[in-house]
Design a protein around this motif. Structure first.
Motif, PDB file in Angstrom:
ATOM      1  N   ASN A  64       3.170  -5.220  -4.914  1.00 25.17           N
ATOM      2  CA  ASN A  64       3.035  -3.874  -4.364  1.00 25.17           C
ATOM      3  C   ASN A  64       4.141  -3.649  -3.341  1.00 25.17           C
ATOM      4  N   LEU A  65       5.009  -2.714  -3.660  1.00 21.39           N
ATOM      5  CA  LEU A  65       6.149  -2.423  -2.784  1.00 21.39           C
ATOM      6  C   LEU A  65       5.688  -1.356  -1.794  1.00 21.39           C
ATOM      7  N   CYS A  66       5.174  -1.805  -0.656  1.00 21.53           N
ATOM      8  CA  CYS A  66       4.467  -0.925   0.285  1.00 21.53           C
ATOM      9  C   CYS A  66       5.421  -0.096   1.133  1.00 21.53           C
ATOM     10  N   ALA A  67       6.568  -0.670   1.456  1.00 24.47           N
ATOM     11  CA  ALA A  67       7.542   0.020   2.306  1.00 24.47           C
ATOM     12  C   ALA A  67       8.905  -0.579   2.000  1.00 24.47           C
ATOM     13  N   GLN A  99       6.239  -6.065  10.484  1.00 23.26           N
ATOM     14  CA  GLN A  99       5.749  -4.930   9.681  1.00 23.26           C
ATOM     15  C   GLN A  99       5.635  -5.342   8.214  1.00 23.26           C
ATOM     16  N   LEU A 100       4.517  -5.032   7.612  1.00 21.86           N
ATOM     17  CA  LEU A 100       4.301  -5.382   6.209  1.00 21.86           C
ATOM     18  C   LEU A 100       5.174  -4.522   5.301  1.00 21.86           C
ATOM     19  N   VAL A 211       6.196   1.488  -7.334  1.00 20.43           N
ATOM     20  CA  VAL A 211       5.158   1.334  -6.317  1.00 20.43           C
ATOM     21  C   VAL A 211       4.426   0.002  -6.495  1.00 20.43           C
TER      22      VAL A 211
ATOM     23  N   ARG B  81      -3.516  -1.429   4.432  1.00 20.13           N
ATOM     24  CA  ARG B  81      -2.454  -2.350   4.840  1.00 20.13           C
ATOM     25  C   ARG B  81      -1.189  -1.637   5.271  1.00 20.13           C
ATOM     26  N   ARG B  82      -0.861  -0.543   4.604  1.00 17.10           N
ATOM     27  CA  ARG B  82       0.334   0.203   5.004  1.00 17.10           C
ATOM     28  C   ARG B  82       0.211   1.621   4.464  1.00 17.10           C
ATOM     29  N   ILE B  87       1.980   7.625   0.186  1.00 20.54           N
ATOM     30  CA  ILE B  87       1.324   6.505  -0.503  1.00 20.54           C
ATOM     31  C   ILE B  87       0.678   5.571   0.515  1.00 20.54           C
ATOM     32  N   HIS B  89      -1.521   1.792   0.828  1.00 19.36           N
ATOM     33  CA  HIS B  89      -1.891   0.537   0.172  1.00 19.36           C
ATOM     34  C   HIS B  89      -3.104  -0.090   0.852  1.00 19.36           C
ATOM     35  N   ILE B 107      -4.070   1.475  -4.516  1.00 17.50           N
ATOM     36  CA  ILE B 107      -3.028   2.376  -4.022  1.00 17.50           C
ATOM     37  C   ILE B 107      -3.533   3.807  -4.145  1.00 17.50           C
TER      38      ILE B 107
END
Lengths: 271, 271
Positions: A64-67, A99-100, A211, B81-82, B87, B89, B107
């Motif tokens: 999961n590419l959160c940021a 930061q995650l 995402v 989480r973020r 978006i 997560h 998500i």
């Protein structure tokens, strides 16, 4: 000492504690902002591969590419969450300055001989040598870290074909450039190397990105190793694009004609 | 007061703290050992849906079934989480007596009008009323919580067709039984309602189970609600089965002919 392959340099981790590592982005795998998602996924998997608590080989991974990941150093943590007789579940995270940025679940397994069947068939395609490599010119760095040979569905990088919608499907060979023997890490990265289908269908540069990407490693370690430096065949498609999101399916086939990996991703696009 | 639908009873959660809930398995959704994975996945998603910190609607979910859930109570935790502009997560976990059983990444997203295209096509099929429901007899409880109408690829529950290998693909209608208007929760459960392809290909009762399942909710909340109680159409297939694992692809189509959700899973089988 010989310089390592850029892929090995980009996925190199330094151990900083139990299940903890540091890494650094590598300019060869730069994307529009920060590193290409595939190389980030490979770094996350490497944190599991390097861990002595691991049992068996990877069979599945969801990233999961959160940021966005910024160019520079990053920290990884890998935690085995539950281990059974055959299957082990891991949670992996990538952070920058606390930061995650990215999370992953990785599943490893002890595998053995079993019933086997191959209901899906690889498309009939020419040998890689019979398909010219795509000239990508001077685009994003990570694209030049691969050799793409398209059999069907070349994305329209030059904007020559009009606004579309064009078909979503591509059939293409992919190989690391320079050549590098296939392993779980490079297969993980290659699984994210397919141009987002929104760009295939509508060749326009709008903000877009993966995402979440899931890859199932159906082939065994021995089959992956047997691929060597021969390009793998990718088949990539999408079913539907609406309200900022689309699905994207992926199959990666080996030179034996067997499936190496399959999966899907959710991609976001702004407009 | 009218009794709730069994699906709502089975996915009911009681809040025990911030992002913390308790739930209880429901006999109507019993599988071979513990509850059917689809109802567990719906409980995990419900912990996110009930959380006031959620932004937007679910767009993707990966559920890792790490260990069997035992009949009885369970605890859920849901942590954002973020969160970005569009978006968000989440990490969700199900535990029993402090032992981790299931993890999920969920998500959510704020969606808006955008370019849309529908490269994939729904198979041409008769209306649900023209397809007889499958008589499943007195099998596992959860199978009787659904009505299955097979257009192609009925699994051989009675062992009449020989050891196979048979084709992996099925095309079938699925609906909650008794009927219940479709929502994110029931769509999540339905995404796991397709018989494992190993059993379709080789109709033999050996230990088997879903290890990880990913569902992308491509349709919007309005489209999902518009489905009402009309059965959804599922298309399910597998590419390859070897050394204890197989991939399984899934598409769920709505009455408009549009894709509601797609995804894949990794399944394990013992021999």
């Amino acid at each position: 000492m010989q310089n390592p392959h850029p892929f090995d340099a980009a996925t190199h981790l330094s151990k900083t504690g139990p299940g903890e590592y540091s890494g650094h982005t590598h300019p060869r795998y730069d994307n529009m902002a920060g590193p290409y998602g595939g190389i980030t996924a490979a770094c996350l998997l490497n944190a599991v591969l390097e861990d002595a608590r691991r049992i068996g080989d990877p069979v599945s991974m969801t990233v999961n590419l959160c940021a966005p990941v910024a160019d520079g150093p990053f920290a990884l943590s890998a935690v085995p969450r539950r281990s059974g007789k055959y299957i082990q579940h891991w949670a992996v995270e990538l952070t920058q300055n606390g930061q995650l940025c990215t999370t992953a679940s990785v599943i490893c397994a002890n595998r053995s001989e079993s019933f086997h069947a191959h209901p899906g068939q690889m498309p009939q395609v020419p040998q890689p040598s019979g398909v010219p490599p795509l000239d990508l010119g001077d685009r994003m760095a990570w694209l030049r870290a691969y050799e793409f040979r398209f059999i069907e569905g070349i994305p329209d990088f030059k904007g020559l074909t009009g606004p579309g919608p064009h078909p979503a499907r591509s059939v293409q060979y992919v190989a690391d450039l320079p050549p590098r023997p296939l392993d779980y890490l490079s297969l993980t990265a290659i699984a994210d190397s397919f141009i987002l289908r929104i760009f295939k269908v509508r060749p326009a540069m709008v903000p877009m990105g993966t995402v979440s990407i899931t890859t199932h490693f159906i082939a065994t370690a021995a089959e992956i190793a047997a691929q060597g430096t021969t390009p793998v065949l990718g088949v990539v498609d999408s079913t539907r694009m609406t309200e900022n999101f689309h699905d994207q399916t992926m199959q990666i086939w080996g030179k034996s004609g067997n499936l190496l990996a399959s999966g899907n991703q959710l991609a976001w696009f702004k407009t």
